[in-house]
Design a protein around this motif. Structure first.
Motif, short mmCIF file in Angstrom:
data_model
loop_
_atom_site.label_atom_id
_atom_site.label_comp_id
_atom_site.label_asym_id
_atom_site.label_seq_id
_atom_site.Cartn_x
_atom_site.Cartn_y
_atom_site.Cartn_z
N MET A 126 15.90 -2.90 18.86
CA MET A 126 15.42 -3.54 17.66
C MET A 126 14.16 -2.85 17.14
SD MET A 126 17.30 -6.33 16.73
CE MET A 126 18.69 -5.26 16.76
N SER A 127 13.81 -3.13 15.93
CA SER A 127 12.69 -2.46 15.27
C SER A 127 11.36 -3.15 15.54
CB SER A 127 12.92 -2.43 13.76
OG SER A 127 14.06 -1.68 13.43
N LYS A 128 10.31 -2.34 15.53
CA LYS A 128 8.95 -2.86 15.56
C LYS A 128 8.43 -2.77 14.13
CE LYS A 128 4.49 -2.42 17.84
NZ LYS A 128 3.70 -1.67 18.83
N ILE A 129 8.09 -3.94 13.56
CA ILE A 129 7.70 -4.03 12.16
C ILE A 129 6.21 -4.35 12.05
CG2 ILE A 129 8.09 -5.22 9.96
CD1 ILE A 129 10.88 -6.03 11.09
N GLY A 130 5.50 -3.55 11.29
CA GLY A 130 4.11 -3.84 10.97
C GLY A 130 4.06 -4.66 9.70
N VAL A 131 3.40 -5.81 9.75
CA VAL A 131 3.28 -6.71 8.60
C VAL A 131 1.89 -6.53 8.01
CG1 VAL A 131 3.43 -9.07 7.75
CG2 VAL A 131 4.86 -8.35 9.69
N GLU A 176 3.66 4.20 15.38
CA GLU A 176 3.76 2.95 16.14
C GLU A 176 4.84 2.01 15.63
OE1 GLU A 176 -0.07 0.93 17.03
OE2 GLU A 176 -0.96 2.69 16.05
N TYR A 177 5.30 2.20 14.40
CA TYR A 177 6.20 1.23 13.77
C TYR A 177 7.46 1.89 13.24
CZ TYR A 177 2.05 -1.59 14.18
OH TYR A 177 0.98 -2.25 14.70
N ASP A 178 8.53 1.09 13.24
CA ASP A 178 9.81 1.54 12.69
C ASP A 178 9.93 1.17 11.21
OD1 ASP A 178 10.84 2.43 15.27
OD2 ASP A 178 10.89 0.28 15.76
N ALA A 179 9.16 0.16 10.79
CA ALA A 179 9.20 -0.32 9.40
C ALA A 179 7.90 -1.08 9.13
CB ALA A 179 10.39 -1.25 9.19
N ILE A 180 7.59 -1.26 7.83
CA ILE A 180 6.51 -2.17 7.46
C ILE A 180 7.04 -3.18 6.45
CG2 ILE A 180 4.54 -0.68 8.03
CD1 ILE A 180 4.23 -0.09 5.00
N PHE A 181 6.44 -4.36 6.48
CA PHE A 181 6.77 -5.45 5.57
C PHE A 181 5.48 -5.89 4.89
CE2 PHE A 181 7.00 -10.27 5.46
CZ PHE A 181 7.53 -10.32 4.18
N ILE A 182 5.54 -6.00 3.55
CA ILE A 182 4.37 -6.41 2.78
C ILE A 182 4.73 -7.63 1.93
CG2 ILE A 182 2.55 -5.66 1.19
CD1 ILE A 182 3.58 -2.73 1.72
N PHE A 221 2.99 5.76 5.46
CA PHE A 221 4.24 5.12 5.85
C PHE A 221 5.33 5.34 4.82
CE2 PHE A 221 7.15 2.37 7.85
CZ PHE A 221 6.73 2.32 9.18
N VAL A 222 5.00 5.17 3.54
CA VAL A 222 6.01 5.41 2.50
C VAL A 222 6.49 6.86 2.58
CG1 VAL A 222 6.41 5.54 0.01
CG2 VAL A 222 5.16 3.59 0.96
N GLU A 223 5.57 7.78 2.76
CA GLU A 223 5.93 9.20 2.83
C GLU A 223 6.69 9.57 4.11
OE1 GLU A 223 2.15 11.09 2.07
OE2 GLU A 223 2.41 10.90 -0.11
N SER A 224 6.62 8.73 5.13
CA SER A 224 7.31 9.00 6.40
C SER A 224 8.83 8.85 6.26
CB SER A 224 6.82 8.05 7.49
OG SER A 224 7.41 6.75 7.35
N GLY A 225 9.26 8.11 5.24
CA GLY A 225 10.69 7.87 5.06
C GLY A 225 11.20 6.66 5.82
N LYS A 226 10.36 6.02 6.62
CA LYS A 226 10.76 4.82 7.34
C LYS A 226 10.83 3.64 6.36
CE LYS A 226 8.48 6.22 11.65
NZ LYS A 226 7.47 5.78 12.65
N PRO A 227 11.60 2.60 6.70
CA PRO A 227 11.75 1.46 5.79
C PRO A 227 10.44 0.75 5.44
CG PRO A 227 13.42 1.37 7.49
CD PRO A 227 12.46 2.46 7.88
#
Length: 169
Positions: free
Chosen positions: A1-6, A64-70, A92-98
């Motif tokens: 599962m993904s680790k999401i940074g909020v 550290e994260y697979d995705a971020i949520f804002i 993060f946006v430039e990394s291509g991750k969700p």
């Protein structure tokens, strides 16, 4: 599962935080809150939801994260005052991750200068800001453009959650 940074700050839109984070947790994803200062407690606009910040934006990296949520509300506008949050968002946006963003969240994209040429949804009061920053505003409940998933606001939460969970796999 993904680790999401909020990414979250003061006066976030309660329901735009609680509904998606509950869905992400129920799907087995791990969530970490990121804000101004580790240990700080931030409160939603409706003063119903309190969130304690796990990590300061100055202490995190995209690895550290697979995705971020804002989530939206006033939080993204407050967060974009902090250069560490803006730098992390940009990387993060430039990394291509969700990157999962709802309501006023594109304000962070504008300040991070990562919105040009991108299709995004957002709250109606920031449409002109999105366009002035070179983004293409799309009036749909969910807009997916590469790694970005965006929605307009609270009414779009069910579709936003569905698209976000699909993106997270």
């Amino acid at each position: 599962m993904s680790k999401i940074g909020v990414l979250i700050g003061p006066k976030f839109e309660d329901i735009e935080y609680t509904k998606p984070t509950d869905a992400f947790k129920n799907a087995g994803h791990e969530l970490n809150t990121i804000g101004f200062k580790s240990g700080q407690t931030v409160t939603g606009k409706e003063n119903k939801t309190e969130v304690t910040i796990d990590k300061s934006a100055s202490d995190v990296s995209t690895e550290e994260y697979d995705a971020i949520f804002i989530p939206g509300g006033c939080s993204p506008d407050k967060l974009r005052e902090d250069e560490n949050v803006v730098k992390f968002t940009k990387e993060f946006v430039e990394s291509g991750k969700p990157v999962l963003a709802i309501c006023h969240a594109p304000q962070l994209f504008i300040t991070a200068k990562v919105i040009e040429g991108r299709n995004v949804a957002g709250w109606k009061s920031i449409i002109v800001d999105i366009e002035n920053a070179g983004g293409n505003y799309v009036d749909k409940e969910v807009v997916e453009d590469g790694n970005l998933i965006t929605s307009r606001g609270p009414n779009d939460i069910p579709a936003f959650i569905e698209a976000s969970l699909k993106k997270l796999g």
